[in-house]
Design a protein around this motif. Structure first.
Motif, short mmCIF file in Angstrom:
data_model
loop_
_atom_site.label_atom_id
_atom_site.label_comp_id
_atom_site.label_asym_id
_atom_site.label_seq_id
_atom_site.Cartn_x
_atom_site.Cartn_y
_atom_site.Cartn_z
N ALA A 87 0.80 -1.22 0.00
CA ALA A 87 0.00 0.00 0.00
C ALA A 87 0.84 1.27 0.00
O ALA A 87 0.48 2.27 -0.63
N LEU A 88 1.95 1.24 0.70
CA LEU A 88 2.80 2.42 0.86
C LEU A 88 4.20 2.10 0.35
O LEU A 88 4.68 0.97 0.54
N PRO A 89 4.85 3.06 -0.30
CA PRO A 89 4.46 4.47 -0.49
C PRO A 89 3.59 4.75 -1.70
O PRO A 89 3.34 5.91 -2.02
N ASP A 90 3.11 3.71 -2.40
CA ASP A 90 2.34 3.95 -3.63
C ASP A 90 1.14 4.86 -3.39
O ASP A 90 0.77 5.65 -4.27
N ALA A 91 0.51 4.74 -2.21
CA ALA A 91 -0.67 5.56 -1.93
C ALA A 91 -0.38 7.04 -2.10
O ALA A 91 -1.25 7.81 -2.56
N TRP A 92 0.83 7.46 -1.76
CA TRP A 92 1.15 8.90 -1.82
C TRP A 92 1.33 9.39 -3.25
O TRP A 92 1.41 10.60 -3.48
N THR A 93 1.42 8.48 -4.21
CA THR A 93 1.45 8.92 -5.60
C THR A 93 0.05 9.25 -6.11
O THR A 93 -0.09 9.93 -7.12
N TYR A 94 -0.98 8.80 -5.41
CA TYR A 94 -2.36 9.08 -5.79
C TYR A 94 -2.92 10.29 -5.03
O TYR A 94 -3.74 11.04 -5.57
N ALA A 95 -2.49 10.46 -3.79
CA ALA A 95 -2.97 11.59 -2.99
C ALA A 95 -1.93 11.90 -1.91
O ALA A 95 -1.43 10.99 -1.25
N ALA A 96 -1.63 13.17 -1.74
CA ALA A 96 -0.69 13.58 -0.71
C ALA A 96 -1.34 13.42 0.67
O ALA A 96 -2.56 13.49 0.81
N PRO A 97 -0.53 13.21 1.71
CA PRO A 97 -1.10 13.06 3.05
C PRO A 97 -2.05 14.19 3.45
O PRO A 97 -3.08 13.93 4.07
N ALA A 98 -1.72 15.43 3.10
CA ALA A 98 -2.59 16.54 3.46
C ALA A 98 -3.96 16.41 2.80
O ALA A 98 -5.00 16.73 3.41
N ASP A 99 -4.00 15.92 1.57
CA ASP A 99 -5.27 15.71 0.89
C ASP A 99 -6.05 14.57 1.53
O ASP A 99 -7.28 14.62 1.62
N VAL A 100 -5.34 13.55 1.97
CA VAL A 100 -6.00 12.42 2.63
C VAL A 100 -6.60 12.88 3.96
O VAL A 100 -7.72 12.49 4.31
N LEU A 101 -5.88 13.72 4.69
CA LEU A 101 -6.40 14.21 5.97
C LEU A 101 -7.70 15.00 5.77
O LEU A 101 -8.66 14.83 6.52
N ALA A 102 -7.72 15.87 4.78
CA ALA A 102 -8.93 16.65 4.52
C ALA A 102 -10.07 15.73 4.08
O ALA A 102 -11.22 15.91 4.53
#
Length: 306
Positions: A87-102
């Motif tokens: 799952a990681l770090p591939d997930a961050w190529t789809y959405a940045a952590p800040a976008d995931v938090l929002a």
């Protein structure tokens, strides 16, 4: 012979431990909406996450930032490294952590509104619960507790739904970080901890092994190690020594989770527990939580807050 002061201190500690466990039983189901509510899954899919587990790790790990999978494996403790690495770090190529938090706050707002109803989430009582939870989370001691510290550092949400969920999540990770430290101190590795938990009847062992992606050989090896320590008998059941270790793990975890509740005080902690009661019951009766009980909750009844 213990003095009156010693007895009083022990009584206060026992009360604080009981409060810590009583609140966990109530806030864990509400926190768990982030994993199992359909609104959250749709949000994760919209972010580009590929499947449940990528969404799970991204949503839970986002407060840490785009850390490598080794860090998340360490913090989450019971997952096989390969499960995290898928799952990681591939997930961050789809959405940045800040976008995931929002996005997770938007998703939890939709999930809570859908499950509890707009009248409930718009009520003064719901806002009170959110404020009490946030206050308790803000005073949680986070030294050595990475997930709790990362969640505690997030800004206070304006919406009561997001504020309640984020406050409860900080408290949940605060307790979880302490639990991991206790397991390490007891010499219980990730698989051994799960085998012991399943043997205590708190969770389904096959469910834990399969969802955390451990091989049967890993599970069997952990069982052998626990039998050699005298914690399991030949049939895989807890021995008296194993039951004692399991009880000690839970007692130490409760003790390490005291500070938010001793700081909030008995009256306001009791008030928060009462406000969370109907919400937790609604989550548990919704059918959203999976069978197998991975966190070992006592479903349907909650311990009193003393």
């Amino acid at each position: 012979m213990p003095t009156a002061r010693d007895r009083s201190q022990r009584w206060e500690e026992a009360v604080a431990d009981a409060m810590a466990r009583a609140l966990w039983e109530r806030y864990e189901p509400v926190h768990d909406l982030v994993y199992f509510a359909p609104e959250v899954r749709r949000t994760a899919d919209a972010l580009g996450m590929r499947g449940f587990w990528m969404g799970y790790f991204a949503l839970r790990a986002a407060p840490l930032g785009a850390v490598p999978p080794s860090v998340v494996t360490s913090c989450f403790y019971v997952f096989h490294p390969a499960r995290v690495a898928r799952a990681l770090p591939d997930a961050w190529t789809y959405a940045a952590p800040a976008d995931v938090l929002a996005a997770r706050h938007d998703a939890l707002d939709a999930a809570m509104t859908g499950l509890f109803g707009p009248d409930t989430v718009g009520s003064a009582e719901f806002a009170e619960a959110a404020d009490l939870a946030w206050e308790a989370a803000a005073v949680a001691d986070t030294a050595g507790r990475v997930l709790a510290a990362a969640n505690q550092a997030l800004e206070r949400p304006d919406r009561p739904t997001a504020r309640l969920w984020q406050g409860l999540t900080t408290l949940r990770e605060h307790r979880g970080d302490a639990h991991v430290a206790v397991l390490v101190g007891q010499g219980l590795g990730p698989v051994e901890a799960m085998v012991l938990k399943a043997a205590a009847g708190e969770s389904d062992g096959a469910f834990l092994r399969e969802t955390r992606r451990w091989e049967l050989a890993d599970w069997d090896a952990a069982g052998v190690g626990l039998r050699e320590r005298g914690l399991l008998d030949a049939g895989g059941a807890l021995t008296p020594a194993g039951a004692a270790v399991r009880a000690e793990v839970e007692a130490l975890t409760d003790a390490a989770a005291e500070r938010p509740w001793t700081t909030l005080g008995t009256d306001r902690t009791t008030r928060l527990a009462g406000l969370l009661d109907p919400l937790a019951h609604m989550v548990e009766s919704s059918g959203l939580l999976p069978p197998g009980n991975p966190v070992g909750l006592t479903r349907g009844t909650y311990p009193p807050v003393h």
